[in-house]
Write an enzyme that holds these catalytic residues in place. Structure first.
Site, PDB file in Angstrom:
ATOM      1  N   ASP A 141       0.953  -1.332  -0.186  1.00  8.55           N
ATOM      2  CA  ASP A 141      -0.298  -0.270   0.016  1.00  8.55           C
ATOM      3  C   ASP A 141       0.874   1.438  -0.130  1.00  8.55           C
ATOM      4  O   ASP A 141       0.134   2.173  -0.359  1.00  8.55           O
ATOM      5  CB  ASP A 141      -1.003  -0.152   0.967  1.00  8.55           C
ATOM      6  CG  ASP A 141      -0.450  -0.278   2.078  1.00  8.55           C
ATOM      7  OD1 ASP A 141       0.942   0.162   2.712  1.00  8.55           O
ATOM      8  OD2 ASP A 141      -1.418   0.326   3.705  1.00  8.55           O
ATOM      9  N   SER A 142       2.230   0.991   0.243  1.00 12.38           N
ATOM     10  CA  SER A 142       3.244   2.129   0.076  1.00 12.38           C
ATOM     11  C   SER A 142       2.843   2.749  -1.384  1.00 12.38           C
ATOM     12  O   SER A 142       3.503   4.124  -1.604  1.00 12.38           O
ATOM     13  CB  SER A 142       5.033   1.292   0.043  1.00 12.38           C
ATOM     14  OG  SER A 142       4.826   0.099  -1.112  1.00 12.38           O
ATOM     15  N   ASP A 199      -0.460  -5.702  -0.195  1.00 16.53           N
ATOM     16  CA  ASP A 199      -1.375  -5.421   1.170  1.00 16.53           C
ATOM     17  C   ASP A 199      -2.941  -5.330   1.387  1.00 16.53           C
ATOM     18  O   ASP A 199      -3.693  -5.101  -0.197  1.00 16.53           O
ATOM     19  CB  ASP A 199      -0.888  -3.897   1.191  1.00 16.53           C
ATOM     20  CG  ASP A 199       0.486  -4.324   2.425  1.00 16.53           C
ATOM     21  OD1 ASP A 199       0.615  -5.245   2.555  1.00 16.53           O
ATOM     22  OD2 ASP A 199       1.325  -3.258   1.754  1.00 16.53           O
ATOM     23  N   LYS A 247      -1.468  -9.596   3.016  1.00 14.12           N
ATOM     24  CA  LYS A 247      -0.344  -8.651   4.432  1.00 14.12           C
ATOM     25  C   LYS A 247      -1.318  -7.757   4.512  1.00 14.12           C
ATOM     26  O   LYS A 247      -1.810  -7.074   4.326  1.00 14.12           O
ATOM     27  CB  LYS A 247       0.988  -7.847   3.757  1.00 14.12           C
ATOM     28  CG  LYS A 247       1.347  -7.072   4.639  1.00 14.12           C
ATOM     29  CD  LYS A 247       3.154  -7.483   4.076  1.00 14.12           C
ATOM     30  CE  LYS A 247       3.207  -6.146   3.875  1.00 14.12           C
ATOM     31  NZ  LYS A 247       3.274  -5.162   3.981  1.00 14.12           N
ATOM     32  N   GLU A 265      -1.179  -5.498   7.972  1.00 12.73           N
ATOM     33  CA  GLU A 265      -0.235  -5.141   9.806  1.00 12.73           C
ATOM     34  C   GLU A 265      -0.983  -5.369  10.779  1.00 12.73           C
ATOM     35  O   GLU A 265      -2.099  -5.003  10.895  1.00 12.73           O
ATOM     36  CB  GLU A 265      -0.693  -3.345   9.292  1.00 12.73           C
ATOM     37  CG  GLU A 265       0.943  -2.599   8.356  1.00 12.73           C
ATOM     38  CD  GLU A 265       0.163  -1.280   7.912  1.00 12.73           C
ATOM     39  OE1 GLU A 265       0.267  -0.319   8.764  1.00 12.73           O
ATOM     40  OE2 GLU A 265       1.152  -0.794   7.075  1.00 12.73           O
ATOM     41  N   GLU A 323       9.682  -4.273  10.238  1.00 13.41           N
ATOM     42  CA  GLU A 323       9.621  -3.246   9.661  1.00 13.41           C
ATOM     43  C   GLU A 323      10.639  -2.422  10.922  1.00 13.41           C
ATOM     44  O   GLU A 323       9.973  -1.682  11.742  1.00 13.41           O
ATOM     45  CB  GLU A 323       8.943  -2.397   8.851  1.00 13.41           C
ATOM     46  CG  GLU A 323       8.501  -0.755   8.298  1.00 13.41           C
ATOM     47  CD  GLU A 323       8.482  -0.038   7.739  1.00 13.41           C
ATOM     48  OE1 GLU A 323       7.152  -1.059   7.406  1.00 13.41           O
ATOM     49  OE2 GLU A 323       8.558   0.341   6.847  1.00 13.41           O
TER      50      GLU A 323
HETATM   51  O1  KIV Z   1       3.690  -1.261   1.053  1.00 12.21           O
HETATM   52  C1  KIV Z   1       4.722  -1.168   1.921  1.00 12.21           C
HETATM   53  O2  KIV Z   1       5.677  -1.243   0.724  1.00 12.21           O
HETATM   54  C2  KIV Z   1       5.886  -2.457   2.712  1.00 12.21           C
HETATM   55  C3  KIV Z   1       7.079  -2.270   2.918  1.00 12.21           C
HETATM   56  C4  KIV Z   1       6.996  -0.869   3.088  1.00 12.21           C
HETATM   57  C5  KIV Z   1       7.416  -3.249   3.350  1.00 12.21           C
HETATM   58  O3  KIV Z   1       4.258  -2.530   3.448  1.00 12.21           O
END
Ligand code: KIV
Length: 264
Positions: free
Chosen positions: A44-45, A83, A113, A115, A182
């Site tokens: 989600d970056s 994500d 994934k 968090e 992280e």
């Molecule tokens: O969203 C992302 O790119 C991430 C990485 C920083 C691990 O979660």
């Protein structure tokens, strides 16, 4: 060879290190996949590096599905991990399963994934029960940036470090096949890695993790709004792109492009 959640687990047993990079589109996914990287994270970056937000909070399920499906079309051997965006799973176990399912069905992810630690154990085991592989993410979890008061190193006190070790064990017990850790001190990254039987993928968590992940725009110096200490620049592609764009601009303005060989 196709990477799966199962091959990730096997790598922990054999001690083989795992590589992971982000990608958000078909072309980049093909390049990352072709380089032999084990997994592509549709992080989600993308809210920051692709969409220009200051954080990941505004990223939607539709954004994630759109980018995940493009990456999945370009990834032949890499495991695609997508994500779950902010508020797509925090609201209820039901929402978590439905939205994880959408990332698999519509986004063609190979795993999701999310968090958070022990507070999301029920959500993770319900997703796993639905036959969806889950990667956990603890330490600096960017969706909690407002609660943390900024992007800061986590696990610095004994109590905070112990909570992260306990979280990692809880994620493993809930059925997660791997965990991203992280921005924690390297010594804690090592302790977490040794505490669990599933691969720990570090980002700013030291070299003793079972694998590493980076955002590709960071390692290619294409995004300069945030420059974390844990990033290594492997190639100054950002500079090379700007130079190429400038050369094109100049040639167009001088009437040098297109040349004869570019003309029908
Ligand atoms: O969203 C992302 O790119 C991430 C990485 C920083 C691990 O979660």
């Amino acid at each position: 060879m196709k990477n799966t959640a199962a091959t990730f687990k096997k790598a922990k047993a054999t001690g083989e290190k795992l590589s992971m990079l982000t990608a958000y589109d078909y072309t980049t996914a093909r390049l990352v996949d072709g380089a032999g990287i084990n997994a592509i994270l549709v992080g989600d970056s993308l809210g920051m590096v692709m969409l220009g937000y200051d954080d990941t909070i505004s990223v939607t399920m539709e954004d994630m599905i759109h980018h995940s499906a493009a990456v999945a079309r370009g990834a032949k051997n890499a495991l695609v991990v997508t994500d779950m965006p902010f508020m797509s799973y925090q609201t209820s176990v039901y929402d978590a399963v439905v939205n994880a399912g959408r990332l698999m069905k519509d986004g063609r992810a190979g795993a999701v994934k999310l968090e958070g630690g022990s507070e999301f154990i029920e959500h993770i085991s319900a997703i796993v029960k639905a036959s969806i592989p889950v990667m956990g993410h603890i330490g600096l979890t960017p969706q909690s940036v407002n609660a943390f008061g900024g992007f800061k190193v986590q696990g610095k006190t004994d109590a905070a470090a112990q909570k992260l070790i306990d979280d990692a064990k809880a994620l493993e017990d809930a059925g997660a096949f791997s965990i991203v850790v992280e921005c924690v001190p390297a010594e804690l990254g090592k302790k977490i890695t040794e505490a669990v039987g599933i691969p720990v993928i570090g980002i700013g968590a030291g070299r003793d993790c079972d694998g590493q992940v980076l955002v590709y725009q960071d390692m290619l110096a294409m995004y300069d709004k945030v420059k974390p200490k844990f990033v290594k620049v492997y190639s100054n592609i950002g500079e090379q792109m700007t130079a190429a764009f400038k050369a094109y601009d100049e040639e167009v303005k001088k009437g040098l492009f297109p040349a004869d060989q570019n003309t029908f």
